[in-house]
Write a protein that holds these residues in place. Structure first.
Motif, PDB file in Angstrom:
ATOM      1  N   TYR A 153      -7.185   8.237   6.383  1.00 21.30           N
ATOM      2  CA  TYR A 153      -6.031   7.927   5.533  1.00 21.30           C
ATOM      3  C   TYR A 153      -6.514   7.625   4.124  1.00 21.30           C
ATOM      4  O   TYR A 153      -7.437   6.830   3.929  1.00 21.30           O
ATOM      5  N   GLU A 154      -5.853   8.254   3.146  1.00 23.12           N
ATOM      6  CA  GLU A 154      -6.076   7.900   1.757  1.00 23.12           C
ATOM      7  C   GLU A 154      -5.135   6.741   1.446  1.00 23.12           C
ATOM      8  O   GLU A 154      -3.929   6.837   1.675  1.00 23.12           O
TER       9      GLU A 154
ATOM     10  N   PRO B  96      -7.970   5.868  -5.221  1.00 22.68           N
ATOM     11  CA  PRO B  96      -7.699   5.714  -3.791  1.00 22.68           C
ATOM     12  C   PRO B  96      -8.985   5.670  -2.974  1.00 22.68           C
ATOM     13  O   PRO B  96     -10.008   6.228  -3.375  1.00 22.68           O
ATOM     14  N   VAL B  97      -8.912   5.010  -1.826  1.00 22.17           N
ATOM     15  CA  VAL B  97     -10.041   4.958  -0.898  1.00 22.17           C
ATOM     16  C   VAL B  97      -9.631   5.652   0.400  1.00 22.17           C
ATOM     17  O   VAL B  97      -8.447   5.787   0.706  1.00 22.17           O
ATOM     18  N   THR B  98     -10.622   6.089   1.149  1.00 19.30           N
ATOM     19  CA  THR B  98     -10.377   6.702   2.452  1.00 19.30           C
ATOM     20  C   THR B  98     -10.791   5.709   3.531  1.00 19.30           C
ATOM     21  O   THR B  98     -11.913   5.189   3.507  1.00 19.30           O
ATOM     22  N   LEU B  99      -9.857   5.442   4.445  1.00 18.74           N
ATOM     23  CA  LEU B  99     -10.140   4.579   5.591  1.00 18.74           C
ATOM     24  C   LEU B  99     -10.114   5.425   6.863  1.00 18.74           C
ATOM     25  O   LEU B  99      -9.327   6.359   6.989  1.00 18.74           O
ATOM     26  N   PHE B 100     -10.971   5.073   7.812  1.00 18.87           N
ATOM     27  CA  PHE B 100     -11.076   5.765   9.087  1.00 18.87           C
ATOM     28  C   PHE B 100     -10.464   4.883  10.171  1.00 18.87           C
ATOM     29  O   PHE B 100     -10.905   3.742  10.369  1.00 18.87           O
ATOM     30  N   LEU B 101      -9.454   5.416  10.861  1.00 16.50           N
ATOM     31  CA  LEU B 101      -8.759   4.681  11.912  1.00 16.50           C
ATOM     32  C   LEU B 101      -8.937   5.364  13.262  1.00 16.50           C
ATOM     33  O   LEU B 101      -8.930   6.592  13.342  1.00 16.50           O
TER      34      LEU B 101
ATOM     35  N   LEU C 162       0.819  -1.212   0.000  1.00 15.64           N
ATOM     36  CA  LEU C 162       0.000   0.000   0.000  1.00 15.64           C
ATOM     37  C   LEU C 162       0.847   1.254   0.000  1.00 15.64           C
ATOM     38  O   LEU C 162       1.969   1.265   0.495  1.00 15.64           O
ATOM     39  N   SER C 163       0.258   2.314  -0.524  1.00 21.18           N
ATOM     40  CA  SER C 163       0.725   3.670  -0.292  1.00 21.18           C
ATOM     41  C   SER C 163      -0.381   4.346   0.496  1.00 21.18           C
ATOM     42  O   SER C 163      -1.565   4.146   0.200  1.00 21.18           O
ATOM     43  N   TYR C 164      -0.011   5.121   1.514  1.00 23.08           N
ATOM     44  CA  TYR C 164      -1.047   5.798   2.287  1.00 23.08           C
ATOM     45  C   TYR C 164      -0.577   7.187   2.681  1.00 23.08           C
ATOM     46  O   TYR C 164       0.608   7.469   2.759  1.00 23.08           O
TER      47      TYR C 164
END
Length: 101
Positions: free
Chosen positions: A69-70, A79-84, A43-45
């Protein structure tokens, strides 16, 4: 590391169902370093910032914020956005379309 069972499709993709990695920023980075594309792609983030304040009486300040994080990998259309959640920890799983190695 064995890939855990897939979570419901919104796991990690919405502020209401974040990936609870715990461990502060280091916990987020460790999680993202183990997350892979469905065929094991690296991954790239990029951290987009914080959002989505929440209350939790068990936390020292009574709540926290989620980090966005993209995330992308070779072959992903966009790209997707994830919520951490770096404050609370549950055994992290791979969001739909990803795996953990």
């Amino acid at each position: 590391m064995e890939t855990p069972a897939q979570e419901p499709s919104n796991y990690g993709y919405t502020p209401e169902n974040p990936i609870k990695v715990g461990g502060g920023p280091d916990g987020e980075h460790e999680y993202l370093q183990h997350l892979r594309g469905p065929e094991g792609q690296q991954l790239s983030y990029n951290r987009l910032g914080s959002c989505c304040g929440f209350e939790d009486a068990s936390l020292p300040f009574g709540g926290g914020m989620l980090d966005m994080y993209e995330v992308t990998y070779e072959g992903l259309e966009k790209p997707v956005t994830l919520f951490l959640d770096m404050y609370r920890r549950e055994e992290p799983r791979a969001p739909s379309g990803f795996r953990i190695d």
